[in-house]
Write a protein that holds these residues in place. Structure first.
Motif, PDB file in Angstrom:
ATOM      1  N   MET A   1       0.857  -1.080  -0.009  1.00  0.00           N
ATOM      2  CA  MET A   1      -0.151  -0.046   0.108  1.00  0.00           C
ATOM      3  C   MET A   1       0.655   1.244  -0.156  1.00  0.00           C
ATOM      4  SD  MET A   1      -3.248   1.361   0.199  1.00  0.00           S
ATOM      5  CE  MET A   1      -3.634   2.971   0.599  1.00  0.00           C
ATOM      6  N   THR A   2       0.605   2.150  -0.914  1.00  0.00           N
ATOM      7  CA  THR A   2       1.340   3.333  -0.980  1.00  0.00           C
ATOM      8  C   THR A   2       0.612   4.652  -0.352  1.00  0.00           C
ATOM      9  OG1 THR A   2       1.927   2.780  -3.350  1.00  0.00           O
ATOM     10  CG2 THR A   2       2.688   4.808  -2.697  1.00  0.00           C
ATOM     11  N   THR A   3       1.441   5.095   0.724  1.00  0.00           N
ATOM     12  CA  THR A   3       0.798   5.981   1.527  1.00  0.00           C
ATOM     13  C   THR A   3       1.476   7.290   1.040  1.00  0.00           C
ATOM     14  OG1 THR A   3       2.354   5.639   3.219  1.00  0.00           O
ATOM     15  CG2 THR A   3       0.529   4.302   3.345  1.00  0.00           C
ATOM     16  N   LEU A   4       1.043   8.283   1.987  1.00  0.00           N
ATOM     17  CA  LEU A   4       1.455   9.716   1.600  1.00  0.00           C
ATOM     18  C   LEU A   4       2.798   9.894   2.030  1.00  0.00           C
ATOM     19  CD1 LEU A   4       0.286  11.814   0.025  1.00  0.00           C
ATOM     20  CD2 LEU A   4      -0.570  12.935   2.333  1.00  0.00           C
ATOM     21  N   THR A   6       5.155   7.397   1.853  1.00  0.00           N
ATOM     22  CA  THR A   6       6.080   6.914   0.949  1.00  0.00           C
ATOM     23  C   THR A   6       6.281   7.757  -0.095  1.00  0.00           C
ATOM     24  OG1 THR A   6       4.174   5.782   0.446  1.00  0.00           O
ATOM     25  CG2 THR A   6       6.251   4.454   1.570  1.00  0.00           C
TER      26      THR A   6
ATOM     27  N   GLU B 121      -2.177   6.307  -6.324  1.00  0.00           N
ATOM     28  CA  GLU B 121      -2.443   5.294  -5.035  1.00  0.00           C
ATOM     29  C   GLU B 121      -2.610   5.916  -3.931  1.00  0.00           C
ATOM     30  OE1 GLU B 121      -0.242   1.803  -4.957  1.00  0.00           O
ATOM     31  OE2 GLU B 121      -1.505   1.295  -3.103  1.00  0.00           O
ATOM     32  N   ALA B 122      -1.507   6.948  -3.647  1.00  0.00           N
ATOM     33  CA  ALA B 122      -1.371   7.432  -2.117  1.00  0.00           C
ATOM     34  C   ALA B 122      -2.630   8.409  -2.121  1.00  0.00           C
ATOM     35  CB  ALA B 122      -0.133   8.322  -2.061  1.00  0.00           C
ATOM     36  N   GLN B 173      -9.670  15.770   4.575  1.00  0.00           N
ATOM     37  CA  GLN B 173      -8.662  15.031   3.851  1.00  0.00           C
ATOM     38  C   GLN B 173      -7.497  15.859   3.199  1.00  0.00           C
ATOM     39  OE1 GLN B 173     -10.825  13.423   0.544  1.00  0.00           O
ATOM     40  NE2 GLN B 173     -11.014  11.383   1.625  1.00  0.00           N
ATOM     41  N   GLU B 180       0.748  16.038   6.496  1.00  0.00           N
ATOM     42  CA  GLU B 180       1.633  15.240   6.216  1.00  0.00           C
ATOM     43  C   GLU B 180       2.641  15.827   5.507  1.00  0.00           C
ATOM     44  OE1 GLU B 180       2.948  11.469   6.466  1.00  0.00           O
ATOM     45  OE2 GLU B 180       0.844  11.760   7.021  1.00  0.00           O
TER      46      GLU B 180
END
Lengths: 266, 313
Positions: A1-4, A6, B121-122, B173, B180
């Motif tokens: 799973m690619t998260t922010l 990464t 994806e992210a 979001q 982040e």
């Protein structure tokens, strides 16, 4: 799973693309836009076909005795007229495009400044090639028989595309200068009609009054049409070809510079 | 050199309108800095000058030490801009947009494709990857916009009203994304009309009105400059309000405001201890209290107070 987390890495950045690579990438954008909005190809196919049919059958009998004979004279000229008229969509397209936020992003990228505009015109060059090819096919069907053969025809189309690329910068300038799409259209028509009709496209200039002949002789379209005719006839004329290339260089230098000035200030 | 952004006397004039009229800013690195102001205050014009889209008519602006007018390319290689309106191409798909920009940043085709897929994806946009952006919802559009801004993680990210027009879920979001991004070392310059947003995200805030900075500081210090906290009390029995008012007024030694609600009253309190004594006094007199709170003045109150000062009398 690619998260922010990464994707937010600080890897070494790639080197900025060359001027050519950046321009070609913008050219790819133009092609993608054609793929998503194929209706825009109507301008470069239907319009040239109508122009060719209309003028061949309208003037052919009266001016040259037969449509087939007139076509041998008219076709290179009508090809130039159609393609040069299509160049105005470059200005219209830029005018609508630049109002959107995406150009703000392009202009904050660390790339060669003119790339976005050059790429846009590269996309338009494809449209010019398509329009010229369409007219050539219609001409061949109607009975156009170029003595220069494939090489002569390709050289003629090549010269036309080079000139049109340079000529397009007039419209990028107006696209940036004028407020609305409509005013860009209006100015384009005002420039294009005299430029294409007051030339050697439809008739031999020797029948015109002297003052008009003087204008026709100065008109770069006249020289372009002459050069293309000679190339397609298999008897290239160095003087006309050089004249056309020189005019292209001047157009590009003057209007390219004016366009970039406006683009940087927008 | 320690500031991400430093401006002195920045001016931009449109015709006879001084849209930005002598703005001094110092944005510390690695923080969220909020430019807060109403529509037409000059926030976007400041951002457009800092992002090298507009030339300043006066003053100087430096981004990581580079002058925006003299070294625009050095600035451009460190910043990203997410404009107020979609700064992606609406005719193209999500993937095409990101690949296009990745290529323009110098990634080779396979790397550009991989990076685009990763970002989609992210940002939860994988399913919408092959759809034209004009078919995206408002929240998705904002996300693809921000994704396009962090293709190369920028050192400074401009976000011009990133949540205007978004529903609360999409807004949350976007806030998460901003937090982040800052946690990973990027400085964010955020413009907003929402006091709540600046208060939640920004380490420091400059309040802008009519092209001028009318106040600057941390959210806490801005509130403190307006006054201390406020005690809000709701009584069980409206009949005992006059009694409660005189008790609190005596304890806190300040005038007490009566709300239009017959059971509510408010009073300024200098500290939590004072507020506790007021509550104790009510309990001692047997006055039942439904709700009791001590709050800082809201940024709304701060903003109204500041703009009222700035307005011509």
């Amino acid at each position: 799973m690619t998260t922010l987390a990464t994707v937010l890495t600080r890897e070494e950045r790639p080197r900025r693309p060359s001027a050519l690579a950046a321009s070609l990438t913008f050219g790819w954008r133009a092609i993608l836009k054609i793929k998503h909005v194929p209706e825009q190809l109507f301008d470069v196919t239907a319009f040239p076909i109508i122009m060719t049919l209309m003028f061949t059958y309208l003037f052919g009998g009266a001016l040259a005795g037969s449509t087939k004979e007139y076509l041998q004279y008219l076709l290179p000229g009508i090809m130039v007229t159609s393609v040069v008229m299509i160049t105005m969509y470059t200005g219209v397209g830029l005018n609508t495009d630049i109002e959107k936020g995406v150009f703000d992003r392009f202009r904050t990228l660390p790339i060669w400044r003119p790339a976005a505009l050059v790429g846009m015109i590269i996309g338009d060059v494809l449209r010019y090639v398509l329009a010229a090819t369409t007219i050539m096919l219609v001409g061949l069907i109607l009975g156009f028989r170029p003595a220069g053969g494939v090489v002569g025809v390709l050289a003629g189309i090549g010269l036309l595309v080079v000139f049109s690329f340079a000529f397009s910068w007039i419209w990028t300038m107006f696209g940036l200068l004028l407020r609305s799409e409509k005013s860009v259209m209006g100015v384009s028509m005002l420039v294009l009609f005299p430029l294409t009709f007051l030339s050697n496209v439809f008739v031999n200039p020797s029948t015109m009054p002297g003052w008009l002949q003087a204008f026709v002789k100065l008109n770069p379209i006249t020289h372009l049409v002459a050069a293309v005719r000679f190339l397609m006839a298999g008897t290239p004329d160095a003087a006309e070809t050089m004249w056309t290339l020189a005019a292209s260089a001047v157009l590009l230098a003057v209007f390219g510079a004016l366009t970039m000035r406006l683009y940087n200030r927008k | 050199m320690s500031f991400a952004v430093e401006t002195t006397g920045l001016v931009k004039i449109f015709g006879d309108n001084r849209a930005v009229d002598g703005v001094d800013l110092q944005v510390p690195r690695g923080t969220v800095y909020g430019l807060l102001g109403p529509n037409g205050a000059g926030k976007t014009t400041v951002v457009r000058m800092l992002a090298t889209l507009l030339r300043p008519d006066g003053g100087t602006a430096r981004v990581f030490g580079h002058d925006v007018a003299k070294e625009p390319d050095a600035v451009r290689s460190r910043v990203s801009l997410t404009g107020q309106y979609a700064s992606v191409d609406e005719d193209l798909t999500g993937t095409e947009n990101l690949v296009l920009l990745a290529r323009l940043l110098g990634h080779r085709r396979p790397a550009a494709r991989a990076r685009a897929a990763q970002l989609l994806e992210a940002f939860g946009l994988t399913e919408a990857a092959t759809r034209q952006v004009k078919k995206y919802s408002g929240g998705m559009r904002r996300r693809i916009d921000i994704a396009a801004s962090i293709l190369n993680t920028p050192d400074l990210l401009f976000l011009d009203e990133p949540t205007t027009g978004l529903d609360p879920r999409s807004r949350n979001q976007v806030w998460e994304i901003i937090r982040e991004v800052v946690a990973h070392g990027t400085t964010v310059l955020l413009t907003t009309q929402y006091l709540d947003e600046a208060d939640r995200l920004a380490g420091r805030i400059a309040v802008i009105d009519h092209g001028k900075v009318i106040a600057e500081g941390t959210p806490g210090s801005l509130k403190a400059s307006i006054g201390a906290g406020t005690v809000h009390v709701r009584l069980r029995d409206p009949g005992r309000r006059p009694e409660a008012v005189s008790l609190i007024a005596a304890t806190l030694d300040t005038p007490v405001q009566l709300d239009s609600d017959p059971v509510a009253l408010t009073a300024p309190a200098a500290s939590a201890e004072q507020a506790a004594r007021a509550l104790g006094a009510l309990a001692g007199a047997g006055i039942l209290v439904d709700d009791f709170s001590l709050g800082q003045p809201s940024l709304d109150e701060v903003f109204l107070a500041l703009t009222a000062q700035g307005a011509p009398a």
